[in-house]
Design an enzyme around this catalytic site. Structure first.
Site, mmCIF file in Angstrom:
data_model
loop_
_atom_site.group_PDB
_atom_site.id
_atom_site.type_symbol
_atom_site.label_atom_id
_atom_site.label_comp_id
_atom_site.label_asym_id
_atom_site.label_seq_id
_atom_site.Cartn_x
_atom_site.Cartn_y
_atom_site.Cartn_z
ATOM 1 N N HIS A 276 0.801 -1.312 -0.007
ATOM 2 C CA HIS A 276 0.067 0.123 -0.130
ATOM 3 C C HIS A 276 0.753 1.354 0.157
ATOM 4 O O HIS A 276 1.995 1.235 0.521
ATOM 5 C CB HIS A 276 -0.944 0.053 1.157
ATOM 6 C CG HIS A 276 -1.935 0.959 1.409
ATOM 7 N ND1 HIS A 276 -1.702 2.432 1.863
ATOM 8 C CD2 HIS A 276 -3.365 0.863 1.131
ATOM 9 C CE1 HIS A 276 -2.766 2.931 1.960
ATOM 10 N NE2 HIS A 276 -3.837 2.273 1.564
ATOM 11 N N ASP B 277 3.244 -4.102 8.137
ATOM 12 C CA ASP B 277 1.898 -3.348 7.799
ATOM 13 C C ASP B 277 0.835 -4.290 8.074
ATOM 14 O O ASP B 277 0.479 -5.173 7.411
ATOM 15 C CB ASP B 277 1.828 -2.899 6.552
ATOM 16 C CG ASP B 277 0.595 -2.169 6.294
ATOM 17 O OD1 ASP B 277 -0.379 -2.080 7.178
ATOM 18 O OD2 ASP B 277 0.577 -1.326 5.056
ATOM 19 N N GLN C 184 -4.252 -4.919 7.135
ATOM 20 C CA GLN C 184 -5.290 -6.006 6.623
ATOM 21 C C GLN C 184 -5.316 -7.281 7.393
ATOM 22 O O GLN C 184 -5.892 -8.155 7.019
ATOM 23 C CB GLN C 184 -5.255 -6.053 5.155
ATOM 24 C CG GLN C 184 -5.302 -4.811 4.429
ATOM 25 C CD GLN C 184 -6.836 -4.296 4.248
ATOM 26 O OE1 GLN C 184 -7.617 -5.013 4.677
ATOM 27 N NE2 GLN C 184 -7.068 -3.055 3.842
ATOM 28 N N LYS D 33 -10.322 0.373 10.582
ATOM 29 C CA LYS D 33 -10.616 -0.698 9.887
ATOM 30 C C LYS D 33 -10.954 -2.064 10.733
ATOM 31 O O LYS D 33 -11.174 -3.090 10.154
ATOM 32 C CB LYS D 33 -9.395 -1.248 9.110
ATOM 33 C CG LYS D 33 -8.849 -0.178 8.195
ATOM 34 C CD LYS D 33 -8.004 -0.715 7.207
ATOM 35 C CE LYS D 33 -7.005 0.279 6.428
ATOM 36 N NZ LYS D 33 -7.762 0.746 5.116
ATOM 37 N N CYS E 233 -4.686 2.426 -3.770
ATOM 38 C CA CYS E 233 -3.340 2.768 -3.229
ATOM 39 C C CYS E 233 -2.189 1.894 -3.117
ATOM 40 O O CYS E 233 -1.359 1.667 -2.444
ATOM 41 C CB CYS E 233 -3.627 3.199 -1.544
ATOM 42 S SG CYS E 233 -4.854 4.620 -1.328
HETATM 43 C C1 LIG Z 1 -2.218 -2.667 3.750
HETATM 44 C C2 LIG Z 1 -2.643 -0.980 4.132
HETATM 45 N N1 LIG Z 1 -1.722 -0.449 4.628
HETATM 46 C C3 LIG Z 1 -1.777 0.834 5.026
HETATM 47 C C4 LIG Z 1 -3.016 1.412 4.984
HETATM 48 C C5 LIG Z 1 -3.199 2.841 5.530
HETATM 49 O O1 LIG Z 1 -4.069 2.819 6.446
HETATM 50 P P1 LIG Z 1 -4.671 4.389 6.960
HETATM 51 O O2 LIG Z 1 -5.092 5.068 5.693
HETATM 52 O O3 LIG Z 1 -5.770 3.835 8.083
HETATM 53 O O4 LIG Z 1 -3.659 5.135 7.479
HETATM 54 C C6 LIG Z 1 -4.269 0.625 4.422
HETATM 55 C C7 LIG Z 1 -5.645 1.249 4.266
HETATM 56 O O5 LIG Z 1 -5.772 2.241 3.721
HETATM 57 C C8 LIG Z 1 -3.942 -0.705 4.012
HETATM 58 O O6 LIG Z 1 -5.002 -1.492 3.639
#
Ligand SMILES: Cc1ncc(COP(=O)(O)O)c(C=O)c1O
Ligand SMILES: Cc1ncc(COP(=O)(O)O)c(C=O)c1O
Ligand code: FES
Ligand code: FES
Lengths: 143, 446, 446, 143
Positions: C156, C233, C236, C259, C404
């Protein structure tokens, strides 16, 4: 679903003037960051007249249809007319459903009126128009 | 009336303090004010300088968002995502309008602290880009050897430590303006401290300890004369006075939603469009990009450039309700002028009463015209925490300690003070309760 | 069952998917699921990978905090401040417990994006401290010329762009592991890409596009073999699987509250105590300090060191309710195991149905055992935004675009995909609705 | 208000053993970051016995009273006893009102029991004790 009027689907499947052609006075590349779609657009001017707009549009049906409509509306017309059509198109697209568009000005483009009720898609329909205006600006600047 | 001159703000002739009936009506909107503390004593909340309480309208707006429109903003094409995005952007426009700014000059952060760190990091990132040639950098944000960063001795840690850390990351030198005995910035220092080496001057608009309203226009002009950017900590002004940020002549300003009837978890950075454009991003990730390749990325224009990740949408929506609520506290959008008049009246009453107590020493300006909505003081021979504890026992919530302004306390030779701070919901009776409480403090520790 | 080995997780024999009656009961707790969209169609929410919906218990907990305990945490001695601080710290303990960690190893941020930026900035700050001699810096965070930062092509943007920016700030080189055609990390790359120059390896636990569960333990071991830190990370994974972060062998991990049924505006960073201790602060200001002088400041121990400013207390309290809610979805705290089983069943049903459609191409692993709760696909000759729009017209909310993860989409030669992602409240009927919707997509664009 | 028991006020107004004295084996300086209060504490050991604890405590009544009680409780006793008293004190202070303290161990210190119900003040009462234990650790490390 009024977004996908028959005319839009028609334009998106058989887009007018698609493909990149020579010669051209300006070439621009625009990206829609929300989806990653891209358009490369070439503008060929003959004095004050838009001789050709050729493009490679990698995008959704709305953006492809809009590029096709753009080609239909601006080729062979004056630069001033082209800008006026862009203004009318933008007004309709950002109206949130309140401006149905003037068929005399926008031709088949009025079929895109439904897009204005889907804010996330407005950028799709504007992508090639932004590129067109950008190209106009560049072409008129002496290199 | 907006604060845009160096002189103390003239009392707005049109704006009256709230009547008792009006305050009662205002209070009825804040559920927490009905609760009791410490064995049934009614809550007297005089700590709005730390965080304000929230009206029902704010809680309802947040809940309604979650119950009907919740989705990740700027990331979806379905109906909920559209609605969430619209609500979030409407909040941006409302908060921007509240401080006189265009919507796209307002960045949502988590709190004012993040806003100020964002600005400090713009300097170190631009400096690194330039040194390494890794990205474009605007000259105004590039620090060269010998460059200086200027703050004041009056700053909250949030507007001091980020600048200290910037110096640690870049080798720049931190300098500061002093504070006079009567609690004003020592403007004589301006000529001594500011120089062409100064790249940024960061000061508070209203001191969270002394209450002092600083001469922002004069400070901004002085900074601009030497080619420095001017950053304003507006945390204690925006919630308490009508403020027109663009009109103040500053370049960037930070404030927090939770101090202005809004939810926790949402802060603001306002910046002139051209300045925001010149700044590198701070937090990076989703939603702030233009294109991303493994080899490198380009970024969206401000404000999106500074809003990485799924944002605090529900909190922004709550803050929208908060600024609407504040604005509606006076007829025809005069809410903030009335809040100012009301709080100034409470400050005046408290200053008058404390002036009668020879064993209480108030810090900061003597007059109410030069003051925001806080009053800090020391009680002879009684530590502030003991003062606060006795008041708390009476149900009176004040703040005690250094209030995140430790150097300022050292400047006045005290470890800690007791701070009374007001919100629109405070009453004259609550001022009197504090004074009565202080007599009790004296009894306990006589 | 916790995911701590490189092999695909064995189905937990004890955990059953939710029965229809159980799902109905779960859904009743989510007010938004009762609403209709697009001219009265029931909402089919299949975008939990972007953000989850919130149960009433979370909204109630947040509201109760504001209506009864709201105050600035860690900053006051009055009763409300005590209660607010207790609630905030209880939330920390609960969230930490949810991922198997001690409370003081969990830092509250605004979202996972901030958490990952915090970690990336630890490297550039430490590097600057060392170069300038302005503060102590732990060797593990100091980058030297030629040092490398490794990510994957599957990340991401939140776990990619901060590392690109770190390289811009320090001159370090970004390298990455590739992705195989069947959607796994190309582990053959490990030997090619990792080297003693690698200082950090940052990968996702579950791909937000492919659904792939990565072999975390193997990756962490490989990173540690070359002396690099390993950053996970977990955005998910934590909301969808039972996860024991310390047990995974990683050094630091980021995830987001929104989430996992929690409010927006709150994210998490977990780090091994010793690693957090070695990291410089990121955001600086109030509440994270030990002593402050104009000349310089010292900082509190972690986690306070990383929590500058008034925090998102109400959101932390809401997240506490969220993890309690998730845990209670199964008897004896087996909630997450049942969520996993339930979502895996939905993924399986969707994969099976899509497998029947020759004009749909699914990205990512074929089997459900190697997958989290997302399924992304392309429909021949129809752009993902058009797919999403037609589904939306049926009331079905999915996500379309690059999610993203633009480089990953480029890797698979597509500009955009349609993503279905699940939460505990999704039903088998909703899977069938998507499949029916896809037939309608074909009709419209045939 | 049980926090300010008569005995506490007594100790805070006329603290036992206040002031810094020579000689000493270790001197430590501790700060309470939430309020900025500070204590400088010196420890003088005679083998295994605490010969003197002298201190300069700049703080609230609770912290001053606690330092006074500390002096009263540990001077003239063994290091092991001192640590045991600290343990009992900490247990009482962090008990949130459930541990009233054992007067045989804590002497006047039991008057501090009320502090445990005010979490923000627990650090006040522990400040000098933390300094004391820290000083014990340093004194026992050969320089
Ligand atoms: C795999 C992953 N990493 C990072 C993020 C970033 O999370 P956030 O937007 O809540 O900071 C997300 C979701 O947007 C994600 O699915
Ligand atoms: C003057 C001033 N600046 C900055 C801050 C920091 O605001 P926050 O903690 O919301 O980031 C505060 C309040 O805490 C303040 O009063
Ligand atoms: S979705 Fe990309 S241009 Fe329409
Ligand atoms: S308030 Fe500082 S030690 Fe008690």
């Amino acid at each position: 679903m009024d977004l996908y009027a028959e005319l839009i689907l028609e334009h998106s499947k058989r887009p007018h003037g698609a493909g990149l052609r020579d010669p051209f006075d300006a070439e621009v590349h625009h990206v829609n960051p929300t989806c990653g779609d891209e358009v490369t657009l070439r503008l060929d001017l003959d004095g004050d007249t838009v001789r050709d707009v050729s493009y490679d549009a990698l995008g959704c049906s709305i953006s492809r249809a809009s590029a096709s409509v753009l080609h239909e509306l601006v080729v062979g017309r004056s630069v001033a007319d082209g800008l006026a059509v862009h203004t009318a198109m933008r007004a309709m697209l950002t109206s949130r459903g309140t401006d149905p568009g003037d068929e005399d000005v926008l031709g088949d483009g009025v079929a895109l009126a439904g897009v204005s009720r889907y804010p996330a898609r407005v950028k799709c329909a504007l992508l090639s128009w932004m590129a067109f205006t950008d190209a106009l600006g560049r072409a008129s600047v002496p290199a | 009336m907006t604060l845009s001159s160096t002189s103390a703000p003239a009392a707005d002739t049109a704006a009256e303090p709230f009547t008792d009936a009006e305050v009662a009506a205002i209070r009825a909107d804040f559920p927490i004010l009905a609760r009791t503390v410490r064995d049934g004593r009614p809550l007297v909340y005089l700590d709005s300088g730390a965080t304000s309480q929230k009206p029902r309208a704010v809680l309802d707006a947040e809940r309604d968002f979650y119950e009907r429109h919740n989705a990740a903003v700027h990331r979806g094409a379905h109906q909920l995502a559209e609605e969430a995005t619209d609500a979030y952007e409407a909040a941006r426009a409302a908060v921007a309008g509240f401080v006189g700014a265009p919507a796209d000059e307002v960045v949502f952060t988590k709190n004012a602290t993040e806003s100020l760190n964002l600005v400090a990091h713009a300097f170190s990132s631009a400096t690194a880009y330039r040194a390494l040639g890794t990205a474009e950098a605007d000259d105004r944000f590039v620090l060269r050897p010998g460059d200086e960063v200027v703050v004041t001795e009056m700053e909250h840690h949030a507007n001091l430590v980020p600048w200290q850390e910037l110096c640690r990351r870049t080798g720049a030198t931190l300098r500061w303006l002093g504070v006079t005995d009567d609690g004003h910035l020592d403007l004589a220092d301006l000529d001594r401290v500011l120089s062409p080496r100064t790249r940024v001057l960061a000061t508070t608009h209203v001191s969270n300890v002394l209450g002092t309203i600083t001469p922002v226009a004069e400070l901004a002009a002085a900074a601009h004369r030497v080619g420095a950017l001017f950053v304003l900590d507006a945390c204690q002004s925006v919630p308490h006075l009508p403020v027109d940020l663009p009109g103040l002549g500053v370049d960037l300003a930070a404030f927090s939603g939770h101090k202005m009837l809004g939810p926790s978890g949402v802060g603001l950075l306002w910046g002139r469009a051209e300045v925001l454009d010149a700044m590198p991003p701070f937090l990076t990730g989703g939603s702030m990009i233009e294109t991303v390749r493994m080899e490198g990325s380009t970024y969206a224009p401000a404000p999106q450039k500074f809003e990485a990740g799924v944002p605090m949408a529900a909190q922004a929506v709550g803050l929208h309700a908060a600024v609407d609520h504040l604005t509606a506290l006076g007829a025809d959008g005069t809410g903030m002028a009335r809040v100012e008049a009301h709080e100034r009246r409470l400050v005046g009453r408290l200053l008058d009463a404390l002036g009668e107590l020879p064993w209480v020493r108030v810090l900061g300006p003597a007059g109410t015209a030069e003051r925001g909505a806080v009053v800090s003081f020391v009680v002879d021979d009684v530590h502030a925490h003991d003062v606060g504890q006795v008041l708390d026992d009476d149900g009176i919530a004040v703040r005690v300690g250094h209030h995140c302004a430790w150097p300022l306390h050292r400047r006045f030779g005290v470890a800690a003070t007791t701070r009374v701070s007001f919100g629109p919901y405070n009453t004259v009776g609550e001022v009197d309760a504090v004074v009565a409480g202080l007599h009790r403090v004296r009894e306990v520790f006589a």
